[in-house]
Design an enzyme around this catalytic site. Sequence first.
Site, PDB file in Angstrom:
ATOM      1  N   TYR A  67     -73.693  14.854  64.063  1.00 43.76           N
ATOM      2  CA  TYR A  67     -72.937  14.382  65.223  1.00 43.76           C
ATOM      3  C   TYR A  67     -72.699  15.543  66.174  1.00 43.76           C
ATOM      4  CZ  TYR A  67     -71.461   9.579  65.636  1.00 43.76           C
ATOM      5  OH  TYR A  67     -71.449   8.252  65.897  1.00 43.76           O
ATOM      6  N   GLU A  69     -71.268  15.008  69.718  1.00 39.48           N
ATOM      7  CA  GLU A  69     -70.711  14.500  70.983  1.00 39.48           C
ATOM      8  C   GLU A  69     -70.264  15.662  71.848  1.00 39.48           C
ATOM      9  OE1 GLU A  69     -67.654  11.655  70.129  1.00 39.48           O
ATOM     10  OE2 GLU A  69     -69.104  10.067  69.673  1.00 39.48           O
ATOM     11  N   ASP A 213     -87.625   7.567  89.813  1.00 37.74           N
ATOM     12  CA  ASP A 213     -87.824   7.295  88.387  1.00 37.74           C
ATOM     13  C   ASP A 213     -89.312   7.540  88.122  1.00 37.74           C
ATOM     14  OD1 ASP A 213     -88.265   6.285  85.893  1.00 37.74           O
ATOM     15  OD2 ASP A 213     -87.228   4.379  86.226  1.00 37.74           O
ATOM     16  N   THR A 239     -88.644   8.848  81.480  1.00 35.08           N
ATOM     17  CA  THR A 239     -88.824   8.719  80.041  1.00 35.08           C
ATOM     18  C   THR A 239     -89.642   9.923  79.592  1.00 35.08           C
ATOM     19  OG1 THR A 239     -90.788   7.368  80.455  1.00 35.08           O
ATOM     20  CG2 THR A 239     -88.743   6.196  79.952  1.00 35.08           C
ATOM     21  N   LYS A 242     -94.097   8.692  77.700  1.00 33.67           N
ATOM     22  CA  LYS A 242     -95.278   8.099  78.343  1.00 33.67           C
ATOM     23  C   LYS A 242     -96.289   9.225  78.608  1.00 33.67           C
ATOM     24  CE  LYS A 242     -92.392   4.311  79.730  1.00 33.67           C
ATOM     25  NZ  LYS A 242     -91.647   3.590  80.778  1.00 33.67           N
ATOM     26  N   ARG A 248     -89.607   9.075  72.009  1.00 36.35           N
ATOM     27  CA  ARG A 248     -89.083   7.965  72.832  1.00 36.35           C
ATOM     28  C   ARG A 248     -87.693   8.327  73.320  1.00 36.35           C
ATOM     29  NH1 ARG A 248     -92.505   4.272  72.283  1.00 36.35           N
ATOM     30  NH2 ARG A 248     -91.323   3.012  73.734  1.00 36.35           N
TER      31      ARG A 248
HETATM   32  C1  PLP Z   1     -90.584   2.742  80.793  1.00 35.83           C
HETATM   33  C2  PLP Z   1     -89.729   2.794  81.992  1.00 35.83           C
HETATM   34  C3  PLP Z   1     -88.320   2.744  81.894  1.00 35.83           C
HETATM   35  C4  PLP Z   1     -87.568   2.384  80.644  1.00 35.83           C
HETATM   36  O1  PLP Z   1     -87.809   3.054  79.519  1.00 35.83           O
HETATM   37  P1  PLP Z   1     -87.306   2.543  78.081  1.00 35.83           P
HETATM   38  O2  PLP Z   1     -87.295   3.792  77.284  1.00 35.83           O
HETATM   39  O3  PLP Z   1     -88.297   1.518  77.646  1.00 35.83           O
HETATM   40  O4  PLP Z   1     -85.941   1.951  78.246  1.00 35.83           O
HETATM   41  C5  PLP Z   1     -87.597   2.915  83.058  1.00 35.83           C
HETATM   42  N1  PLP Z   1     -88.201   3.109  84.247  1.00 35.83           N
HETATM   43  C6  PLP Z   1     -89.541   3.124  84.373  1.00 35.83           C
HETATM   44  C7  PLP Z   1     -90.153   3.326  85.724  1.00 35.83           C
HETATM   45  C8  PLP Z   1     -90.348   2.970  83.251  1.00 35.83           C
HETATM   46  O5  PLP Z   1     -91.677   2.973  83.399  1.00 35.83           O
END
Ligand code: PLP
Length: 436
Positions: A67, A69, A213, A239, A242, A248
């Site tokens: 933990y 926090e 994003d 994220t 990807k 993840r």
């Molecule tokens: C994949 C993605 C997310 C969300 O990611 P998760 O880990 O699946 O919640 C948010 N914004 C964009 C543009 C994404 O491609």
Amino acid sequence: MSTQPSEVLNSMDSFWNDDLAKADPEIAAAIGKELARQQDKIELIASENIASKAVLEATGSVFTNKYAEGYPGKRYYGGCDYADVVETLAIERAKELFGCNFANVQPNSGSQMNQAVFLALLQPGDTFMGLDLNSGGHLTHGSPVNMSGKWFNPVSYGVREGDELIDMDAVAATAREHKPKLIICGGTAYSRTWDFAAFRAIADEVGAILLCDMSHISGLVAGGAHPSPFPHCDIVTSTTHKSLRGPRSGIILWNDEKFTKPLNMAVFPGLQGGPLMHVVAAKAVAFREALTPEFKSYSHRVVENARALAASLEENGLRIVSGGTDNHSMLVDLTAKDVTGKDAEKGLDRAWLTCNKNGIPFDTRSPFVTSGIRLGTPAGTTRGFGPAEFRTIGKLIAEVVDGLAKNGAEGDAQVEESVRSRVAELCSAFPVYPNA
Ligand SMILES: *Cc1c(COP(=O)(O)O)cnc(C)c1O
């Protein structure tokens, strides 16, 4: 008693001893089959990748037990010395990788990183702008079924009907009309280069905060294969699993100190409790990998491979939305073949090619059926495929789709069988974990 850590715990090599197989054979068997699936099929889902064994080892580490926090140096629990080490390294590496002043590496996922930005900067009911889901936006950018669309007031922009590119004049007009507090650029199924400077000019004109994003393209940004959202954007979320090829998870990046307190407070204690320190450790490992020349070369190969795949699909009679790709991904329009995205996803899966159905701009079919598929090259590039392999993959995809066009949903069993055997050859020549 010795104050040194015991030798066995110092060496992760001797740490595992088939413990899972003994403790839980059902789960161990499913994990084994998942590894085989990843090895034996070609992964074309644009949001997936193949993390290194170093990233997997950190994710599976004893930080699961901890933990922590709070933030480095300001924790609500004792025993956080090494949690501080990994989180500080993750922050420093993220800042170096993306060239920014501040980073929060605690968001548990992509959705949570975006929720944290909303919580930090908006009040319920506030207006914000994002790319329409039908044009390749994300659920968290204002979909009516998502919290972003339920608790806030989204206005969306989209792509033009003619060339299927984002219409910057329409973005400007919509921003002037609605005066959003926040503008989001970035998406999940947009295969062209983002013009961050143009978004900055519009945000400045209407007094909006600009969020990028970059979840899908952050690996390309890290390697210099797509322009960086900095210095144009105020806040950048991504994220990490990807094109960036980490665990993840999610991260938030920014330059101006005025965002530091609201963003950090929004992640913890606003939205989350204890951070997933094992995943934070794995993020640090992934950022270190992404700082290497090898990763830079990887990110450029991802783009080169996407171009080869798109060209091959077109040569074999399939239409690519917007006429091509500048990044790692593409949308294939199956309308002219009268094949649905749903049937194509299933047919390709039978031929061991994994992808997802995806709506195309102005799609007339429901999101459960769709007229397209989305394809991406990050995972295939990691296992070593180059342009020649991706050209072959494009031809294999077209063969399966033509079988569906001829025979309907069940496809052409003989063609699918033959594609499967050629997929098997490619997969065995390019193992996902060469030393596994
Ligand atoms: C994949 C993605 C997310 C969300 O990611 P998760 O880990 O699946 O919640 C948010 N914004 C964009 C543009 C994404 O491609």
